[in-house]
Design a protein around this motif. Structure first.
Motif, PDB file in Angstrom:
ATOM      1  N   ARG A 299      33.892 -63.485  48.456  1.00 22.38           N
ATOM      2  CA  ARG A 299      33.125 -62.988  48.585  1.00 22.38           C
ATOM      3  C   ARG A 299      33.164 -61.185  47.613  1.00 22.38           C
ATOM      4  NH1 ARG A 299      37.089 -60.425  53.345  1.00 22.38           N
ATOM      5  NH2 ARG A 299      36.183 -62.377  54.530  1.00 22.38           N
TER       6      ARG A 299
ATOM      7  N   ARG B   3      37.595 -36.517  47.217  1.00 21.93           N
ATOM      8  CA  ARG B   3      38.365 -36.471  45.679  1.00 21.93           C
ATOM      9  C   ARG B   3      39.547 -35.643  45.349  1.00 21.93           C
ATOM     10  NH1 ARG B   3      35.729 -40.992  46.696  1.00 21.93           N
ATOM     11  NH2 ARG B   3      33.897 -40.576  46.035  1.00 21.93           N
TER      12      ARG B   3
ATOM     13  N   ARG C  17      27.318 -57.274  50.131  1.00 17.46           N
ATOM     14  CA  ARG C  17      28.944 -57.848  50.607  1.00 17.46           C
ATOM     15  C   ARG C  17      28.012 -57.586  51.814  1.00 17.46           C
ATOM     16  NH1 ARG C  17      34.266 -56.489  49.848  1.00 17.46           N
ATOM     17  NH2 ARG C  17      35.116 -57.846  47.964  1.00 17.46           N
TER      18      ARG C  17
ATOM     19  N   GLU D 162      26.516 -46.000  45.565  1.00 15.69           N
ATOM     20  CA  GLU D 162      26.810 -45.013  45.858  1.00 15.69           C
ATOM     21  C   GLU D 162      26.947 -43.394  45.992  1.00 15.69           C
ATOM     22  OE1 GLU D 162      30.704 -45.541  43.154  1.00 15.69           O
ATOM     23  OE2 GLU D 162      29.759 -46.475  42.228  1.00 15.69           O
TER      24      GLU D 162
ATOM     25  N   ILE E 249      28.853 -65.487  48.821  1.00 20.10           N
ATOM     26  CA  ILE E 249      28.910 -64.006  48.555  1.00 20.10           C
ATOM     27  C   ILE E 249      27.349 -64.152  47.189  1.00 20.10           C
ATOM     28  CG2 ILE E 249      30.811 -63.177  47.071  1.00 20.10           C
ATOM     29  CD1 ILE E 249      29.784 -60.031  47.242  1.00 20.10           C
TER      30      ILE E 249
ATOM     31  N   TYR F 282      31.089 -42.285  48.365  1.00 21.12           N
ATOM     32  CA  TYR F 282      31.394 -43.768  48.380  1.00 21.12           C
ATOM     33  C   TYR F 282      30.403 -44.577  48.024  1.00 21.12           C
ATOM     34  CZ  TYR F 282      28.014 -43.076  52.005  1.00 21.12           C
ATOM     35  OH  TYR F 282      26.680 -43.175  52.471  1.00 21.12           O
TER      36      TYR F 282
ATOM     37  N   GLN G 112      31.171 -43.318  39.851  1.00 16.23           N
ATOM     38  CA  GLN G 112      31.636 -42.382  40.994  1.00 16.23           C
ATOM     39  C   GLN G 112      31.959 -40.989  39.964  1.00 16.23           C
ATOM     40  OE1 GLN G 112      35.115 -43.355  42.952  1.00 16.23           O
ATOM     41  NE2 GLN G 112      35.800 -41.133  43.002  1.00 16.23           N
TER      42      GLN G 112
ATOM     43  N   ARG H 267      33.917 -56.005  37.178  1.00 16.92           N
ATOM     44  CA  ARG H 267      34.556 -55.688  38.275  1.00 16.92           C
ATOM     45  C   ARG H 267      35.419 -57.749  37.347  1.00 16.92           C
ATOM     46  NH1 ARG H 267      35.941 -52.780  42.725  1.00 16.92           N
ATOM     47  NH2 ARG H 267      34.696 -50.521  42.152  1.00 16.92           N
TER      48      ARG H 267
ATOM     49  N   VAL I 144      28.342 -48.142  48.526  1.00 14.91           N
ATOM     50  CA  VAL I 144      28.747 -49.485  49.738  1.00 14.91           C
ATOM     51  C   VAL I 144      28.503 -50.879  48.260  1.00 14.91           C
ATOM     52  CG1 VAL I 144      27.063 -50.206  51.096  1.00 14.91           C
ATOM     53  CG2 VAL I 144      27.122 -47.012  50.795  1.00 14.91           C
TER      54      VAL I 144
ATOM     55  N   GLY J 159      35.603 -45.060  50.452  1.00 15.32           N
ATOM     56  CA  GLY J 159      35.436 -43.862  49.630  1.00 15.32           C
ATOM     57  C   GLY J 159      36.635 -43.373  50.089  1.00 15.32           C
TER      58      GLY J 159
ATOM     59  N   GLU K  30      35.086 -55.747  53.649  1.00 12.74           N
ATOM     60  CA  GLU K  30      34.918 -54.763  53.369  1.00 12.74           C
ATOM     61  C   GLU K  30      33.825 -54.440  52.976  1.00 12.74           C
ATOM     62  OE1 GLU K  30      37.602 -53.394  50.209  1.00 12.74           O
ATOM     63  OE2 GLU K  30      36.577 -51.683  49.965  1.00 12.74           O
ATOM     64  N   ILE K  31      33.304 -54.190  53.206  1.00 10.53           N
ATOM     65  CA  ILE K  31      31.734 -53.360  52.775  1.00 10.53           C
ATOM     66  C   ILE K  31      30.992 -52.177  52.402  1.00 10.53           C
ATOM     67  CG2 ILE K  31      30.358 -55.098  54.269  1.00 10.53           C
ATOM     68  CD1 ILE K  31      29.409 -52.694  55.987  1.00 10.53           C
TER      69      ILE K  31
ATOM     70  N   TYR L  38      42.005 -41.088  41.827  1.00 10.81           N
ATOM     71  CA  TYR L  38      41.512 -39.978  42.658  1.00 10.81           C
ATOM     72  C   TYR L  38      41.885 -39.906  44.039  1.00 10.81           C
ATOM     73  CZ  TYR L  38      38.451 -43.341  43.298  1.00 10.81           C
ATOM     74  OH  TYR L  38      37.601 -44.955  44.161  1.00 10.81           O
TER      75      TYR L  38
ATOM     76  N   GLU M 205      39.111 -47.607  38.851  1.00  7.28           N
ATOM     77  CA  GLU M 205      39.718 -48.579  39.808  1.00  7.28           C
ATOM     78  C   GLU M 205      40.407 -49.468  39.693  1.00  7.28           C
ATOM     79  OE1 GLU M 205      38.721 -47.872  43.155  1.00  7.28           O
ATOM     80  OE2 GLU M 205      37.551 -46.280  42.091  1.00  7.28           O
TER      81      GLU M 205
END
Ligand code: 4AD
Ligand code: MG
Length: 430
Positions: free
Chosen positions: A213, A360, A404, A222, A415, A398, A184, A205, A400, A357, A353-354, A329, A162
């Motif tokens: 958040r 591909r 969030r 996912e 958060i 996608y 993913q 991340r 979720v 997705g 942003e919850i 992707y 990502e």
């Protein structure tokens, strides 16, 4: 001795009961001591009288908040008691005494985070954790009903996925690996065997932003499905969220009320239709309704996401973001080449942003170029490209962001309160 939970004891409502838990509040005089006992189900007032406990009065007098106790006594209704019932104590045992509890009223958010291991016991955190757990149980139910397979994947991964700027590097014997930014790429490998797969797991991340958040470690739920296109996956994401939110609102009404959220409002929202708009339309709305000028090609910033989200009273799906700024992707729309077949779902009120997705890409050449542009070596993605070489099919998925969603439905300012032990740029303890 058969112990009842406080909830069950209150359901019984009269006669003798034995309960156990922790002292939530205490006050007293030299004749009487009131203890509010807490367990995982509720709180209840317990009364100890000096006349009855002459010998042990000095111990009773010294009982502090968070002492663990077993209590046997007579339960009865009492309108003045905090949860409507009172136990007149006949027998008690102090199981573990408590030092003076460091958490008192009016402490700072940072202090509560430093003492998260103790603050977890608060009514607020207990309510959030119950909602989170119930939400996850509902989600498992949902995927089972929908005929999905759960597929577990490695947390240690050989590549980013990502964007290289937010990966955590991990020393791996003599090599290096990265903590999963997403499930993913492995989920995509599994659809060739299982077709419909999902998972929920820790995701990492290295976010350099200190916002209310973003977490450095969060749980992503996912989904990846063979044959499905953008429209299928956006509608399915709505279905998943509606199912889980309705279930949790039905099962945890008291917890929601304690957090200042009307559960009926959530249920009503799940019965509405949730709109889907294109990114280009979002830009037009921003300009016309809010006087905000965003050029095509820019990602929506927090303030813009919030502004869009506030135009709706349900979540809104935004599709077709500019292809150029998307993860490697995400495929181009065959008709509008500058748009990607992707989506975000924004929640109302706060505009988080919850969900994110996309379809591909099946185009190895284009993905290689995207990776090169991001400073990656396409050779490292051989396994991923193989999925296109051996019977590739259109597929979509996608993720979720669990915290969030919890932040939004529980009306949490930050958060960090949506997870037991938050990890952020500045916080990795306790
Ligand atoms: O939009 P993201 O980055 O999408 C992906 O990682 C895809 N690979 C998912 C997929 O298609 N399987 O992340 C998905 C969601 C976001 O919409 C957001 O809700 C949440 O994960 N998220 C975070 N939550 C908390 N802290 C962070 N730092 C987050 N980054 C993403
Ligand atoms: Mg995203």
């Amino acid at each position: 001795m058969k112990y009842k939970s406080i909830k069950d004891a209150m359901d019984k409502g009269k006669g003798e009961v034995s309960i156990r838990g922790w002292v939530y509040r205490e006050r007293g005089s030299n004749k009487i001591k009131f203890i509010v006992l807490r367990d995982s189900t509720n709180i209840i007032q317990c009364v100890l009288k000096k006349d009855y406990f002459k010998k042990s009065w000095s111990e009773i007098d010294g009982i502090q908040i968070e002492t663990s106790m077993k209590i046997t006594g007579i339960i009865k209704k009492d309108k003045r008691a905090p949860s409507g019932y009172e136990v007149v104590v006949k027998k008690y045992v102090v199981v573990g005494s408590s030092d003076s509890f460091p958490i008192t009223k009016g402490q700072s958010a940072e202090f509560l985070l430093d003492n998260r291991h103790l603050w977890l016991r608060s009514r607020k955190m207990t309510a959030v954790m119950k909602i989170r757990s119930t939400y996850s149980q509902a989600r498992e139910e949902f995927f089972k009903k929908e005929g999905f397979w759960r597929f577990d994947t490695p947390v240690l991964q050989p590549t980013q996925s990502e964007g290289g700027s937010t990966v955590f590097e991990v020393k791996y014997y003599k090599q290096k690996t990265y903590l999963a930014q997403t499930w993913q790429l492995y989920g995509e490998a599994a659809i060739f065997a299982l077709e419909k797969v999902y998972n929920s797991g820790p995701t990492f991340r290295a976010e350099k932003s200190k916002t209310s958040r973003h977490l450095s470690e969060f749980w992503m739920v996912e989904t990846e499905v063979a044959w499905w296109r953008l429209k299928d996956i956006t509608e399915f994401a709505k279905k998943e969220l509606k199912y889980c939110i309705k279930k949790v609102a039905e099962k945890c009404p008291e917890e929601f009320k304690l957090l200042g959220r009307d559960p009926k409002e959530l249920i009503a929202m799940t019965k509405k239709s949730w709109p889907t708009i294109k990114y280009r339309k979002a830009l037009k709305m921003l300009k016309e309704k809010a006087g905000m000028n965003v050029k095509f090609g820019k990602d929506l910033r927090t303030i813009e996401e919030e502004t869009i989200a506030k135009m709706y009273d349900t979540p809104v799906v935004v599709t077709h973001y500019p292809q150029e700024i998307m993860a490697f992707y995400k495929p181009r729309d065959p008709e509008f080449h500058d748009e990607a077949l992707c989506f975000d779902m924004l929640c109302p009120e706060v505009g988080l942003e919850i969900v994110g997705g996309s379809e591909r890409s099946l185009d190895i050449k284009e993905m290689s170029e995207n990776l090169n542009r991001g400073g990656e070596n396409p050779k490292d993605y051989k396994f991923y490209f193989d999925l296109r070489k051996y019977g590739g099919v259109p597929h979509s998925g996608y993720g979720v962001g669990l915290e969030r969603v919890i932040q939004w439905i529980c009306k949490l300012d930050n958060i960090k309160d949506a997870i037991g032990f938050p990890r952020t740029m500045l916080r990795w303890k306790p």
